[in-house]
Structures are given as structure tokens and as C-alpha cells.
Design an enzyme around this catalytic site. Sequence first.
Site, PDB file in Angstrom:
ATOM      1  N   LYS A  84      41.194  21.428  -1.375  1.00 18.92           N
ATOM      2  CA  LYS A  84      40.287  21.383  -0.388  1.00 18.92           C
ATOM      3  C   LYS A  84      38.875  21.061  -0.387  1.00 18.92           C
ATOM      4  O   LYS A  84      37.854  21.024  -1.737  1.00 18.92           O
ATOM      5  CB  LYS A  84      39.874  23.428   0.422  1.00 18.92           C
ATOM      6  CG  LYS A  84      38.888  22.646   1.436  1.00 18.92           C
ATOM      7  CD  LYS A  84      38.239  24.720   1.566  1.00 18.92           C
ATOM      8  CE  LYS A  84      37.434  23.740   2.594  1.00 18.92           C
ATOM      9  NZ  LYS A  84      35.974  23.598   2.458  1.00 18.92           N
ATOM     10  N   LYS A 136      37.714  29.853  -1.480  1.00 18.61           N
ATOM     11  CA  LYS A 136      36.598  29.169  -1.580  1.00 18.61           C
ATOM     12  C   LYS A 136      36.285  29.578  -3.353  1.00 18.61           C
ATOM     13  O   LYS A 136      36.805  31.005  -3.075  1.00 18.61           O
ATOM     14  CB  LYS A 136      35.304  30.172  -1.533  1.00 18.61           C
ATOM     15  CG  LYS A 136      35.875  28.845   0.656  1.00 18.61           C
ATOM     16  CD  LYS A 136      34.245  28.394   1.159  1.00 18.61           C
ATOM     17  CE  LYS A 136      33.538  27.511   0.062  1.00 18.61           C
ATOM     18  NZ  LYS A 136      32.630  27.178   1.327  1.00 18.61           N
ATOM     19  N   CYS A 153      -1.905  16.382 -15.267  1.00 17.73           N
ATOM     20  CA  CYS A 153      -2.634  16.141 -15.069  1.00 17.73           C
ATOM     21  C   CYS A 153      -3.535  16.848 -14.092  1.00 17.73           C
ATOM     22  O   CYS A 153      -5.347  16.847 -14.489  1.00 17.73           O
ATOM     23  CB  CYS A 153      -2.843  14.678 -13.821  1.00 17.73           C
ATOM     24  SG  CYS A 153      -3.049  14.852 -12.265  1.00 17.73           S
ATOM     25  N   CYS A 185      -2.230  10.748 -11.903  1.00 14.84           N
ATOM     26  CA  CYS A 185      -1.783  10.902 -12.701  1.00 14.84           C
ATOM     27  C   CYS A 185      -1.044  10.637 -13.530  1.00 14.84           C
ATOM     28  O   CYS A 185      -0.442   9.755 -13.343  1.00 14.84           O
ATOM     29  CB  CYS A 185      -0.890  11.853 -11.806  1.00 14.84           C
ATOM     30  SG  CYS A 185       0.512  12.872 -12.407  1.00 14.84           S
TER      31      CYS A 185
END
EC number: 6.5.1.2
Length: 670
Positions: A105, A297, A389, A411
Site C-alpha cells: 500500500k 496498516k 540568544c 540571533c
Amino acid sequence: MDDSRIARMKELVSILNRAGRAYYVENQEIMSNLEYDRLYDELLSLEKETGTVLSSSPTQHVGYEAVDRLPKERHEKPMLSLDKTKDREALRTFIGSRKTLVSWKLDGLTVVLTYENGSLAKAVTRGNGIIGEVITPNARVFENIPLKIPYKGELILRGEAVISYPDFKKINESFGADSQYKNPRNLCSGAVRQLDSRITAKRHVRLYAFALVKADGVDFHNSRLEQFHFLQQQGFEVVEHVVTYADTLDQTMDYFEKKIRHFEIPSDGLVALYDDIAYGESLGETAKYPRNAYAFKWKDEEAVTRLRRVEWSASRTGLINPVAVFDPVQLEGTTVTRASVHNVSILKELRLGIGDEIKVYKANMIIPQIAENLTKSDTVQIPEKCPVCGGRTAIHQAMDAQTLFCENPDCPAKKIKSFTQFVSRDAMNIDGLSEMTLEKLIGQGLVHTFGDLFRLRQHRDVIVNMEGFGEKSCDKLDESIEKARTTTLPRLLFALGVPGVGVANAKGISRAFGDDLRQLRNADLKQMIAVNGVGNVMAQSIVRWFSDPGNKSMLDDLLREIRLEKPDTADGEGEGILSGNRIFEGKTFVITGSVSHYPSRRQLKEEIERLGGKVAGSVSSKTSFLINNDALSGSSKNRAARELGIPVITEQQYLNMKQHPEKIPETPDR
């Protein structure tokens, strides 16, 4: 009737529909597949308990409406989804005494192909199962589908368009950090639904057929297996499938579960399909599911562990992502200690707290994820200051997902990451400036802007005494910096870190403006959108970047230190090719198979582009030459080239053409 259950159903419908639309239409993921399945199952259970089904329930419709950008068309036969299970025994019960085909699948985008008189006539996406989007030009550049087939009647089939994990990684790395896709499925969805098929061609999309819908006049002996064989004879690649019975199911499942660990194509499970066509069709279908097939699944292996901390990782764009760090656990044969939480929305939904017991798993047996928080102490604080920072942070809302950003333009994380990209191989290509070295230089206050890198010689007395440096190291760095002073616009554009602009985008954008930085800097939104491969979001980002006073000042300063040349002369590439020597202008090449005169196909591709040519991923009527050292092979690209009358040349023949441009044949009209 219990009002609380109805209220919960309404809540679930809203959550699931929002997540579904984000996933199928907007190519975003605001919750994990495991969480979606859990909520879906809860809704299904409540619908059975109450006997009430809301009209907007996702249990009653399939897929989501496509965006209004491509022509739409109604499917001849509605495309239903499959009922699913995670239990082997449920699958064994479905098989019963019947011969069954078990196949992958695949996790991509379903496409319906129609062939008429032996030629590809139409390609339509699944859409909402009833109406899809017409993507015929894009399907023509898929890497592995035949444009012509032996069967001359009307043939309709369904297949899954996918992008492999290796291709996904390479393509994703070419995008800007804030423009990367989360997974191959999202990239594939975007690639298949492009308005410009040239972009699709660069994405290495492949299609694997999984169902034959129509082929009148062919006797399949009432067997789906025969249909697969027929499709293979027509030149299609079909999903890998194994003939299975109830007593051989475990052997089949073990085979696929072992293979998925190293499988290069995204897959989220298996499909079981009755081989007996008449029997399967006699079972009919529900409003949502056909009864002749069943999906399995993967039941992800889960482990319970304890959350130790949440790290906040800053990027050069200012995005700060949460990462969960937990006690080591074994999952699918590997030790796992970390999992991305993706964004603030998912963090809030999980209600994480330090010391909480959490369930973790590997999605599709690959990507570590948090399945569930068993404690839900909800004590993790979203930082108000950047972890790098200390600057102020802010939560931004994009679609249905909240993300955290650092608001400080200075930063160091932004600077270090930005400078790292600036000096990288595909950018200014300055050897000797690792991220650690850049961090030292920035920390010493020697580097504030990109231009400062080209003035480092002024601080030689300081650098030579820094840890890890000496006279020889400084000499090598000086040499590398001097070499980098001469560069090209594509390299510079990628180096600048304009949001959304990756390596491939930088080349295309530069080419569109004649490799003229002045034209590019002054381009307006309309001009930028007109560039192939540049959408509205990227165009706005580029125009906004070049309009920013700070960026203008920084770029002007940098331009006083560097020299721009045409791409053909950059870095000594292309064997000394002269600027303007675009001998392959107007020619489109496709490269397949291994190469021997070049380190890789990528180097050959880059040379062709420097010489004015284009390189596509698949053969089409626009192809001028197919380069394949095995010119007599029976590959799909060779077959397509022969059918279209396209010359198949070897690498040596290409080199001869390069050395004698006057002998390059004209490309005939097709």
C-alpha cells in the site's frame, strides 16, 4: 440520547476534517497518522453506539476537494477507499479460502491513466474520489510510465505516484530550510499537481500500477494476477505482489515486514485483493469501501519511556522546533532517544511534562514519533526567550499549525546557520570555514556581515592565535577566500539565504533575469511570478527580501568585495567553457544508466546546463537526446525514445558533440 456523545462527535468531525484538508489539499501535517487513526476509530465507535452519523463526518466521504488550480474531471467510476485493520487475524479471516494477492500500500498520490489507440490520452488525480484534477502534461514526465503501449483499445488503470526516500532527500536539500517538505508524500503531491510540467520532471516521480479498470476484449481468465501480468506486458511497473492463502499469510507478512525496513518507496501498509475477479465484484461495496479488498496498516511497535527534556532547536530562519528527549528504548531493531514534536500545536495537544510516561513508535517503522502521553502533566513551558540568544519569541499561526519563532534579527543561531549556508559548497564555496570556526569568529566579534568574511585578513593577528589555527591554516583560508571572490549569480542568490530559494531555484531565477543581479534586485512581484518554478509565496518572499533596507545595505557592502561572472566561467567548472558558449541552447537531454567519463550523472547534468541545455527526468516529445551508455537496452526510457524517434546516444557520442558543436544535429519537430 446522550448529548455529551453527540458533542464529542461534532468535535471529532471538526478535528478530523481540518487535519484531512491540511494533509490532502495543503500538503501539511498537523497531527500524526497514529493520532488521526485513533480519533477516527473513536468517531466510528460513537456513530455505531448512537446510531447517528453527521453529514460532514469523514466516515461518510472519501478524500477532500482539490484546489481550484487545475481542470477538474469526474471519474468514470468512483474511487473508494479501503476498509483497514492492524490485525493479522482479521486479514486472515478476510482471505478465508480464497486465493488473494497481497501487495504494497504505497504512500503517494493516486492517479488514473487513460490510454486511447495505444497513447496516453489523460491523467487525473484521485481528488475526492468522484472528481479529480487533470494532470496529463505532468504524467507525461513521470519517470517510468510508457507514453505508448501495444494495446490499442481504451485502457484505464489506477496507480500510485510516489517519490523514493533517496530522491526525496536530494530534492529536499536543494530547497531553502524553510521551504522543505516534511515527507515524500507531500513533495509528490505538490510535484504531481504543478502547473508547469518542467518542475514535475525534476522531482523524479514514478508510478506503480495497482488496479486495471478497463481493457475491453482481453481475456484475463477471471484473474487479477493475469491483469497485473497484462499491465507489465504493456510496459507498466506494477506494485510488488505475492499470491497468498490463509495458511501462507504469516510467511507473506513476514516477508513484507522485513523488507519495509529498507524499502526505498514510502509505504504505509499492505493491500489484500481477491484474485477471483467475478467473485470480488459480486460482493459489491458499501458507501465507502469495496468488499473485494482489505487494507492492512502496519501495527507500529510501541514502547513506554519517560520524557527527560524538551529541546528547542533554532534554525537560520528563526523557526524554533521542539524535540522530545527520552530514556532509550528499542524500536524496530534500533535504539531511539529522540523524536521531533514538529510544532507548538502538537506539543499542546500532547500536553507534555518533564518526567511524563510517553508511548513512542516509529511511523511506518522509520520515523520516531510520540504516540501518546500517558501522564499528561502539561508542564512543559513554551520558551518566551530564544534558547540561543535570549531574544523574545513569538508564536506564529500558519494554516492550522502554531510555530515558535525567534524575533531577534541578530540571533547567533540565525547568523551561524546563515553563514554556514553562505560558505557552503553550493554557495560561495569557502573551504576552511566550518560551523565551529564561524561560531568562534562571530563570538570574537570579527564577523557581523557576509562582507566581513572577505575582510578577515585584517584580523590575521587575532585569528592566527585562535585555537585550531596557525600560519598555514590562515594561509589556506586566505587562498580560499580570494578564490571565492569571483562567483556567479546562482551561487550568490543561494548563499544569501533568501527564504524559499534553494540551489535549483537559484539557477532558474538567475537564468530568467539573464544572470543580471541589477534586474533581479529591481524585479516586481509580477515579473517574479512569471519565472518558471516560482509561485506566489516564493515570489513575495524574494521581492520582500530585496526590498528590505537592511538586506540592501548588506548586499551593497558584499558586492564591494566580490565579482560576479556568468555561470559558464564559475569556479573553473565546465573545463574552461567560455561565457556565452551555449552550444546546447534549445536542446533537452535525458540521462539514464551509469556514466564513466563523469563522477556522477549530476556532474554531467550540470555541464549540460552550463552549456545552455536542459536536462529532464523522463523522455517526452520535447526530448532532443537520450544519453545511455547501453543504447541497446530494453529500458522504458529507451523504448519511449525509439517510439518517439529520439536519438539514443552514448556518453562518448555526447563528448564528440561537445567537441564539435557544428555537428550537433537539429531537433526535428514532433
